[in-house]
Design an enzyme around this catalytic site. Structure first.
Site, PDB file in Angstrom:
ATOM      1  CE  LYS A 120      -1.965  -0.882   3.973  1.00 27.02           C
ATOM      2  NZ  LYS A 120      -1.181  -2.066   4.384  1.00 27.02           N
ATOM      3  NE  ARG A 146      -3.170  -0.934  10.424  1.00 24.68           N
ATOM      4  CZ  ARG A 146      -2.060  -0.390   9.881  1.00 24.68           C
ATOM      5  NH1 ARG A 146      -2.022   0.865   9.542  1.00 24.68           N
ATOM      6  NH2 ARG A 146      -1.021  -1.147   9.670  1.00 24.68           N
ATOM      7  NE  ARG A 192       7.732  -2.480   3.296  1.00 24.11           N
ATOM      8  CZ  ARG A 192       6.446  -2.394   3.627  1.00 24.11           C
ATOM      9  NH1 ARG A 192       6.079  -1.945   4.807  1.00 24.11           N
ATOM     10  NH2 ARG A 192       5.526  -2.790   2.778  1.00 24.11           N
ATOM     11  NE  ARG A 231       7.686  -0.101   9.647  1.00 21.46           N
ATOM     12  CZ  ARG A 231       6.491  -0.205   9.063  1.00 21.46           C
ATOM     13  NH1 ARG A 231       6.289   0.328   7.884  1.00 21.46           N
ATOM     14  NH2 ARG A 231       5.511  -0.828   9.668  1.00 21.46           N
ATOM     15  NE  ARG A 271       3.480  -4.533  10.940  1.00 18.78           N
ATOM     16  CZ  ARG A 271       4.405  -4.298   9.997  1.00 18.78           C
ATOM     17  NH1 ARG A 271       5.593  -4.853  10.067  1.00 18.78           N
ATOM     18  NH2 ARG A 271       4.130  -3.486   8.996  1.00 18.78           N
TER      19      ARG A 271
HETATM   20  P1  AMP Z   1       2.062   0.629   9.055  1.00 20.58           P
HETATM   21  O1  AMP Z   1       3.232   1.472   8.731  1.00 20.58           O
HETATM   22  O2  AMP Z   1       0.796   1.068   8.375  1.00 20.58           O
HETATM   23  O3  AMP Z   1       2.327  -0.852   8.880  1.00 20.58           O
HETATM   24  O4  AMP Z   1       1.779   0.839  10.627  1.00 20.58           O
HETATM   25  C1  AMP Z   1       2.741   0.487  11.590  1.00 20.58           C
HETATM   26  C2  AMP Z   1       2.098   0.366  12.955  1.00 20.58           C
HETATM   27  O5  AMP Z   1       1.512   1.623  13.334  1.00 20.58           O
HETATM   28  C3  AMP Z   1       0.949  -0.628  13.047  1.00 20.58           C
HETATM   29  O6  AMP Z   1       1.419  -1.959  13.249  1.00 20.58           O
HETATM   30  C4  AMP Z   1       0.192  -0.093  14.249  1.00 20.58           C
HETATM   31  O7  AMP Z   1       0.881  -0.399  15.451  1.00 20.58           O
HETATM   32  C5  AMP Z   1       0.299   1.406  14.050  1.00 20.58           C
HETATM   33  N1  AMP Z   1      -0.823   1.930  13.230  1.00 20.58           N
HETATM   34  C6  AMP Z   1      -0.743   2.523  12.006  1.00 20.58           C
HETATM   35  N2  AMP Z   1      -1.955   2.889  11.563  1.00 20.58           N
HETATM   36  C7  AMP Z   1      -2.837   2.506  12.532  1.00 20.58           C
HETATM   37  C8  AMP Z   1      -4.253   2.584  12.671  1.00 20.58           C
HETATM   38  N3  AMP Z   1      -5.027   3.117  11.702  1.00 20.58           N
HETATM   39  N4  AMP Z   1      -4.813   2.091  13.799  1.00 20.58           N
HETATM   40  C9  AMP Z   1      -4.061   1.554  14.784  1.00 20.58           C
HETATM   41  N5  AMP Z   1      -2.729   1.426  14.725  1.00 20.58           N
HETATM   42  C10 AMP Z   1      -2.110   1.899  13.604  1.00 20.58           C
END
Ligand code: AMP
Length: 209
Positions: free
Chosen positions: A13, A85, A120, A153, A164
Site C-alpha cells: 500500500k 483499520r 524492506r 523497521r 501484525r
Molecule cells: P504501518 O506502517 O501502516 O504498517 O503501521 C505500523 C504500525 O503503526 C501498526 O502496526 C500499528 O501499530 C500502528 N498503526 C498505524 N496505523 C494505525 C491505525 N489506523 N490504527 C491503529 N494502529 C495503527
C-alpha cells in the site's frame, strides 16, 4: 478523489500510494509514518504509541483518530494508507462527514508478505520505501529521493510480522466486507513483485471510479 488503501502489512500500500500520490498530485497520509514520526520526536503520543507498535499491535483508536482526522477534514482529495483499520475508525470518518470515493483492496498471499517485509527498507527522513530485491536504492543504504539513511523497521522481526498479520485479519478484514457492501471496494492482485504492474492496475481503478 478520496481514496483508502486497504490490505495487510506488506501488501504494498505504501509503495503504490507514493506512486499514485506523485502521479495524481494528491496528498498521501500514512498513519504508520505519522506515528513513527511521533515516536522519533519522543512526543507524548509517540511514547504511548511505541509499545503497541513494537509488538505489532494496533495503537488505540482515539490516538490514531486524533492524529489523522484534522489533517483530512475539508481536503478535496487525499489517499489514506493504513487508516481506517478498525470499525471505530470508519465511524470516525463518517461522523466527521468525510466522504470516500473508492477503496482499493490489496490482496496478497502470506508467503509474499513475509518475504517482502523481511527485505524492506524505509527512509528515516522521508519514509520512502525500498526493497532490497525488487526496488533497491541506487546507492546501498541511501534514499534516492532525499539522501536520508535507510533502515529496517523495529516491527519487521518475524514475530512482529506474524502478529501484525494476525491483528489485520481480526481487526481490519471486517472493513473489506463493509466497503464491499457499500459498493466502494475494488480488489487488486498485489502478489506481483514488480510494483509497476500493481501501480498501473491501481491507477486505472482510481480513474474509473
Ligand atoms: P504501518 O506502517 O501502516 O504498517 O503501521 C505500523 C504500525 O503503526 C501498526 O502496526 C500499528 O501499530 C500502528 N498503526 C498505524 N496505523 C494505525 C491505525 N489506523 N490504527 C491503529 N494502529 C495503527
Amino acid at each position: 478523489m478520496n481514496v483508502i488503501l486497504l490490505g495487510s502489512p506488506g501488501a504494498g500500500k505504501g509503495t503504490i500510494g507514493q506512486m499514485i500520490a506523485e502521479e495524481e498530485q494528491i496528498p498521501l497520509f500514512s498513519t504508520g509514518d505519522l506515528l513513527r514520526k511521533e515516536v522519533a520526536d519522543n512526543t507524548d503520543i509517540g511514547i504511548k504509541a511505541k509499545s503497541f507498535m513494537d509488538k505489532g499491535d494496533y495503537v488505540p483508536d482515539n490516538i490514531v483518530v486524533d492524529i489523522i482526522r484534522n489533517r483530512i477534514v475539508g481536503l478535496k482529495g487525499f489517499i489514506l494508507d493504513g487508516f481506517p483499520r478498525t470499525v471505530a475508525q470508519v465511524n470516525s470518518l463518517e461522523s466527521a462527514r468525510i466522504k470516500i470515493d473508492v477503496v482499493l483492496n490489496f490482496v496478497v498471499s502470506t508467503s509474499v508478505i513475509v518475504d517482502r517485509l523481511a527485505t524492506r527498507l524505509t527512509c528515516r527522513n522521508c519514509a520512502a520505501i525500498y526493497n532490497i530485491k525488487n526496488v533497491p536504492p541506487k546507492k546501498p543504504g541511501i534514499c534516492d529521493r532525499c539522501g536520508g539513511e535507510l533502515y529496517q523497521r523495529d516491527d519487521q522481526t518475524p514475530e512482529a510480522i506474524r502478529e501484525r498479520v494476525r491483528v489485520y485479519e481480526r481487526e481490519t478484514k471486517p472493513l473489506v466486507d463493509y466497503y464491499r457492501k457499500a459498493g466502494l471496494l475494488r480488489d487488486i492482485d498485489a502478489n506481483p513483485s514488480d510494483p509497476d504492474v500493481i501501480y498501473k492496475e491501481a491507477l486505472e481503478l482510481i480513474r474509473l471510479s
